[in-house]
Design an enzyme around this catalytic site. Structure first.
Site, short mmCIF file in Angstrom:
data_model
loop_
_atom_site.label_atom_id
_atom_site.label_comp_id
_atom_site.label_asym_id
_atom_site.label_seq_id
_atom_site.Cartn_x
_atom_site.Cartn_y
_atom_site.Cartn_z
N LYS A 70 0.81 -1.22 0.00
CA LYS A 70 0.00 0.00 0.00
C LYS A 70 0.84 1.27 0.00
O LYS A 70 0.53 2.24 -0.71
CB LYS A 70 -0.96 -0.01 1.19
CG LYS A 70 -2.03 -1.09 1.11
CD LYS A 70 -2.95 -1.04 2.32
CE LYS A 70 -3.98 -2.16 2.26
NZ LYS A 70 -4.92 -2.11 3.40
N ASP A 106 -9.78 2.53 2.51
CA ASP A 106 -9.72 1.91 3.84
C ASP A 106 -10.18 2.88 4.92
O ASP A 106 -10.76 2.47 5.93
CB ASP A 106 -8.29 1.47 4.17
CG ASP A 106 -7.88 0.20 3.45
OD1 ASP A 106 -8.77 -0.59 3.08
OD2 ASP A 106 -6.66 -0.01 3.27
N GLY A 127 1.95 -0.03 9.46
CA GLY A 127 1.99 -0.13 8.00
C GLY A 127 0.89 0.67 7.33
O GLY A 127 0.29 1.58 7.90
N GLY A 128 0.59 0.29 6.07
CA GLY A 128 -0.38 1.02 5.29
C GLY A 128 -1.77 1.04 5.89
O GLY A 128 -2.48 2.06 5.85
N PRO A 151 9.83 -0.21 18.76
CA PRO A 151 9.59 1.11 19.35
C PRO A 151 9.97 2.27 18.43
O PRO A 151 9.30 3.31 18.43
CB PRO A 151 10.44 1.09 20.61
CG PRO A 151 10.55 -0.35 20.97
CD PRO A 151 10.61 -1.08 19.67
#
Length: 273
Positions: A70, A106, A127-128, A151
């Site tokens: 993505k 999304d 992530g995406g 982290p």
């Protein structure tokens, strides 16, 4: 559905992609509306992504994007919607004048599935899909906590999210939030570890797993078992899939309303089979 020389090809690209129910959902929608189109899943390794995207632009392709592409697709499309640029992730693309255009549906899917504004959200992952959650949090006026196994990634994600206007902080250990969202691939395999243990979510009221599975993911089932006395509503990603799919359908077929009930029924049927 009979495939002929004039049939339009739509696709979802990712790696892995065999688990995707987007083909079942979109093909059901096309059949219901009598559209001459078919939707397939295409496994695209990371190294092949640039070539595949160039090919789509050349042939007028359209479709969806899933993990892990993505963010890379967002950087690759020639033009993008505002929400796609804000998220820094693309899950829907199509071609205009020989160039790929990107969107992120999304965000709409997460907002529709959560059905809540404000409050304290925890997103697990960076992530995406997590980026879509951050944009949804910004639009909903929610404060966002970010949890990651790394982290440094959590800190970088928080810094990026703050640029969206989100009140964001890294999360460590148990945390009290109103909603917890799993935006990692954990749960695609039943043997996966839980994205976060229920004991680390005291007082959580809503849990959304962006992964979907027959009978719910193990995380969803565990949370539901904990909540038998009431308190937390847990669901997997099927409603996110439907609502983002309906938004994507409107990009593929402008001016044609997505048959949401048909799409939802196709997803539910696939998850029962």
């Amino acid at each position: 559905m009979e495939i002929g020389a004039s049939t339009r090809l739509l696709t979802i690209i990712g790696d892995p992609v065999a688990h995707s129910l987007s083909p079942a959902m979109h093909n059901a929608a096309c059949r219901a509306l009598g559209l001459d189109a078919t939707y397939v899943a295409l496994r695209v390794p990371r190294a092949a992504l640039p070539t595949v995207l160039q090919s789509f632009a050349a042939i007028g392709g359209a479709g969806n994007v899933t993990v892990p592409h993505k963010e890379a697709v967002e950087r690759s499309v020639a033009r993008k919607t505002d929400v796609c640029a804000r998220a820094g992730a693309c899950n829907t693309f199509w071609t205009e004048d020989g160039a790929l255009v990107g969107d992120n549906t999304d965000v709409a899917g997460v907002r529709a599935a959560l059905g809540t504004d404000g409050g304290r959200w925890l997103v697990i992952g960076t992530g995406g899909s997590a980026r879509a959650v951050a944009v949804a949090a910004a639009d909903a006026g929610a404060a966002l906590w970010v949890r990651s196994r790394h982290p440094d990634r959590a800190r970088a994600f928080v810094a990026w999210a703050k640029q969206l206007g989100v009140r964001a902080e890294p999360a460590h250990g148990p945390i009290e939030v109103d909603a917890a969202i799993n935006a990692t691939p954990l749960g695609l395999d039943e043997r996966d570890a839980l994205p976060i243990e229920p004991k680390d979510l005291p007082g959580v009221r809503t849990a959304l797993d962006l992964v979907y599975a027959r009978g719910g993911t193990r995380w969803v089932r565990t949370l539901r078992e904990r909540a038998k006395g009431g308190g937390v509503a847990a669901c997997d990603g099927r409603e996110v899939l439907v609502w983002q799919g309906a938004a994507a359908f409107s990009r593929f077929f402008p001016g044609i309303a997505a048959p949401i009930d048909v799409m939802r029924a196709a997803v539910e049927r696939a998850l029962r089979d």
